[in-house]
Design a protein around this motif. Sequence first.
Motif, mmCIF file in Angstrom:
data_model
loop_
_atom_site.group_PDB
_atom_site.id
_atom_site.type_symbol
_atom_site.label_atom_id
_atom_site.label_comp_id
_atom_site.label_asym_id
_atom_site.label_seq_id
_atom_site.Cartn_x
_atom_site.Cartn_y
_atom_site.Cartn_z
ATOM 1 N N LEU A 52 17.019 7.039 5.181
ATOM 2 C CA LEU A 52 16.335 5.949 4.480
ATOM 3 C C LEU A 52 14.816 6.121 4.562
ATOM 4 C CD1 LEU A 52 18.468 2.831 5.505
ATOM 5 C CD2 LEU A 52 18.375 3.917 3.257
ATOM 6 N N SER A 53 14.344 6.611 5.716
ATOM 7 C CA SER A 53 12.901 6.855 5.878
ATOM 8 C C SER A 53 12.427 7.989 4.984
ATOM 9 C CB SER A 53 12.587 7.175 7.346
ATOM 10 O OG SER A 53 12.836 6.046 8.163
ATOM 11 N N THR A 54 13.256 9.027 4.806
ATOM 12 C CA THR A 54 12.871 10.140 3.916
ATOM 13 C C THR A 54 12.827 9.659 2.465
ATOM 14 O OG1 THR A 54 15.164 10.959 3.653
ATOM 15 C CG2 THR A 54 13.844 11.885 5.464
ATOM 16 N N LYS A 55 13.736 8.755 2.106
ATOM 17 C CA LYS A 55 13.726 8.189 0.744
ATOM 18 C C LYS A 55 12.470 7.352 0.534
ATOM 19 C CE LYS A 55 17.431 6.684 -1.341
ATOM 20 N NZ LYS A 55 18.677 5.922 -1.643
ATOM 21 N N LYS A 56 12.083 6.645 1.578
ATOM 22 C CA LYS A 56 10.866 5.826 1.524
ATOM 23 C C LYS A 56 9.645 6.725 1.321
ATOM 24 C CE LYS A 56 10.937 2.306 4.250
ATOM 25 N NZ LYS A 56 10.928 1.516 5.510
ATOM 26 N N LEU A 57 9.635 7.844 2.029
ATOM 27 C CA LEU A 57 8.538 8.806 1.899
ATOM 28 C C LEU A 57 8.446 9.322 0.468
ATOM 29 C CD1 LEU A 57 6.372 10.838 2.824
ATOM 30 C CD2 LEU A 57 8.225 12.307 3.676
ATOM 31 N N LYS A 84 1.809 8.616 -9.502
ATOM 32 C CA LYS A 84 1.688 7.839 -10.743
ATOM 33 C C LYS A 84 0.416 6.997 -10.773
ATOM 34 C CE LYS A 84 6.600 7.399 -11.934
ATOM 35 N NZ LYS A 84 7.739 6.456 -12.086
ATOM 36 N N GLY A 85 -0.330 7.033 -9.652
ATOM 37 C CA GLY A 85 -1.584 6.281 -9.602
ATOM 38 C C GLY A 85 -1.410 4.796 -9.324
ATOM 39 N N LEU A 86 -0.216 4.422 -8.840
ATOM 40 C CA LEU A 86 0.059 3.003 -8.589
ATOM 41 C C LEU A 86 -0.757 2.452 -7.427
ATOM 42 C CD1 LEU A 86 3.947 2.930 -9.099
ATOM 43 C CD2 LEU A 86 2.155 2.358 -10.741
ATOM 44 N N PHE A 87 -1.110 3.327 -6.486
ATOM 45 C CA PHE A 87 -1.918 2.879 -5.340
ATOM 46 C C PHE A 87 -3.291 2.362 -5.807
ATOM 47 C CE2 PHE A 87 0.175 5.707 -1.838
ATOM 48 C CZ PHE A 87 1.373 5.026 -2.038
ATOM 49 N N ASN A 88 -3.796 2.963 -6.892
ATOM 50 C CA ASN A 88 -5.124 2.599 -7.395
ATOM 51 C C ASN A 88 -5.171 1.173 -7.963
ATOM 52 O OD1 ASN A 88 -5.997 5.191 -6.767
ATOM 53 N ND2 ASN A 88 -5.457 5.989 -8.794
ATOM 54 N N LYS A 89 -3.986 0.647 -8.269
ATOM 55 C CA LYS A 89 -3.914 -0.699 -8.847
ATOM 56 C C LYS A 89 -3.777 -1.779 -7.775
ATOM 57 C CE LYS A 89 -1.757 1.167 -13.019
ATOM 58 N NZ LYS A 89 -0.534 1.174 -13.865
ATOM 59 N N LEU A 90 -3.663 -1.340 -6.527
ATOM 60 C CA LEU A 90 -3.485 -2.282 -5.422
ATOM 61 C C LEU A 90 -4.818 -2.602 -4.754
ATOM 62 C CD1 LEU A 90 -0.359 -0.603 -3.760
ATOM 63 C CD2 LEU A 90 -0.347 -2.694 -5.141
ATOM 64 N N PRO A 91 -4.892 -3.709 -4.019
ATOM 65 C CA PRO A 91 -6.091 -3.981 -3.216
ATOM 66 C C PRO A 91 -6.322 -2.820 -2.230
ATOM 67 C CG PRO A 91 -4.691 -5.924 -3.320
ATOM 68 C CD PRO A 91 -3.911 -4.819 -3.946
ATOM 69 N N LYS A 92 -7.587 -2.521 -1.958
ATOM 70 C CA LYS A 92 -7.926 -1.353 -1.145
ATOM 71 C C LYS A 92 -7.198 -1.310 0.201
ATOM 72 C CE LYS A 92 -12.463 -0.061 -2.969
ATOM 73 N NZ LYS A 92 -13.896 0.133 -2.637
ATOM 74 N N LYS A 93 -7.132 -2.463 0.859
ATOM 75 C CA LYS A 93 -6.502 -2.507 2.182
ATOM 76 C C LYS A 93 -5.015 -2.182 2.091
ATOM 77 C CE LYS A 93 -6.170 -5.313 6.374
ATOM 78 N NZ LYS A 93 -6.456 -6.625 7.001
ATOM 79 N N GLU A 94 -4.368 -2.757 1.096
ATOM 80 C CA GLU A 94 -2.928 -2.515 0.906
ATOM 81 C C GLU A 94 -2.667 -1.050 0.563
ATOM 82 O OE1 GLU A 94 0.806 -4.170 -1.809
ATOM 83 O OE2 GLU A 94 -1.098 -5.268 -1.791
ATOM 84 N N ALA A 95 -3.503 -0.507 -0.307
ATOM 85 C CA ALA A 95 -3.372 0.907 -0.686
ATOM 86 C C ALA A 95 -3.596 1.818 0.515
ATOM 87 C CB ALA A 95 -4.372 1.238 -1.792
ATOM 88 N N LEU A 154 -0.552 1.837 2.737
ATOM 89 C CA LEU A 154 0.546 2.625 2.168
ATOM 90 C C LEU A 154 0.293 4.125 2.325
ATOM 91 C CD1 LEU A 154 1.412 0.611 -1.073
ATOM 92 C CD2 LEU A 154 2.788 0.805 1.007
ATOM 93 N N ILE A 155 -0.965 4.519 2.126
ATOM 94 C CA ILE A 155 -1.329 5.935 2.293
ATOM 95 C C ILE A 155 -1.132 6.365 3.747
ATOM 96 C CG2 ILE A 155 -3.276 7.556 2.284
ATOM 97 C CD1 ILE A 155 -4.293 6.004 -0.223
ATOM 98 N N LYS A 156 -1.540 5.497 4.658
ATOM 99 C CA LYS A 156 -1.377 5.772 6.088
ATOM 100 C C LYS A 156 0.106 5.905 6.453
ATOM 101 C CE LYS A 156 -2.977 4.074 10.602
ATOM 102 N NZ LYS A 156 -3.674 2.963 11.298
ATOM 103 N N LYS A 157 0.902 5.017 5.882
ATOM 104 C CA LYS A 157 2.342 5.043 6.138
ATOM 105 C C LYS A 157 2.964 6.324 5.585
ATOM 106 C CE LYS A 157 6.399 2.057 5.668
ATOM 107 N NZ LYS A 157 6.904 0.776 5.133
ATOM 108 N N ILE A 176 5.881 9.337 -5.005
ATOM 109 C CA ILE A 176 5.994 9.106 -6.453
ATOM 110 C C ILE A 176 4.989 8.047 -6.909
ATOM 111 C CG2 ILE A 176 7.497 8.175 -8.262
ATOM 112 C CD1 ILE A 176 9.856 9.526 -6.716
ATOM 113 N N GLN A 177 4.897 6.962 -6.121
ATOM 114 C CA GLN A 177 3.956 5.891 -6.453
ATOM 115 C C GLN A 177 2.519 6.407 -6.476
ATOM 116 O OE1 GLN A 177 4.442 2.072 -4.363
ATOM 117 N NE2 GLN A 177 6.499 2.728 -3.778
ATOM 118 N N GLU A 178 2.185 7.232 -5.466
ATOM 119 C CA GLU A 178 0.824 7.779 -5.393
ATOM 120 C C GLU A 178 0.542 8.704 -6.577
ATOM 121 O OE1 GLU A 178 -2.060 9.628 -1.958
ATOM 122 O OE2 GLU A 178 -0.049 10.440 -2.115
#
Length: 234
Positions: free
Chosen positions: A108-113, A122-133, A136-139, A118-120
């Motif tokens: 399940l953790s590998t699927k999460k990775l 597609k540029g989805l991280f760029n649409k999030l608040p900086k702290k949240e993004a 997610l990058i750290k995770k 995929i989200q990164e």
Amino acid sequence: MAITLEQMVQAGMHLGHPARKWNPKMKPFIYTEKDSIHLIDLIKTYVHLNYVCKFLTKSASNGKKILFVGTKKQASNLIAETALNCNSFYVNEKWLGGMLTNWKTVYLSTKKLKNLEIQEKKGLFNKLPKKEAANLIKKKEKLNKYLGGMKNMEVLPDIVIIIGQHEEINALKECNKLGIRSISILDTDCDPSISDLIVPANDDSMPSIKLLLQEFEFSIKQGQEIFNTKKNMK
């Protein structure tokens, strides 16, 4: 098997640990003692390596999946490179308890990775608040550090190749518990009775590890070629 005894000597594959640190169970694989250092019998190394390589070729020809495990800093990059070169999997940073015995959670953790990647992409991280993004990058980076070499592993491996028995004893215990075949490079301070297949050899020297990994990689690739040929003929 392409390796020669001369190459094995040049790589220091015969150099064991100080005699005072030996495991008596390794006695059959020790040639002699010189300057208080145990020297490994390279004829026996050659025989065992030849057997292991044939086993790997046969296993890969039947579609078996292989996981390389080795977290020694000097060899971690080489282990990742070898696994990727022969379409296999690897753990080269740290063995987390339950990587095999608690596979459902790890999977399940590998699927999460993969989902975060995929989200990164597609540029989805760029649409999030900086702290949240940033979180997610750290995770994603943490998951990739420990599970990146297993992210495409859909099921438990059939074979685990272990470089450094002492460092990876927990991985070996999990293999034994689940009945997964293990192959271990064993230095003179190791225990041959807890591994399925062994190659007695220096497990600290980079030239020694590199030479052994090259042989493993070559053998696995040979088997995979046979497997692909059989698959294409169907």
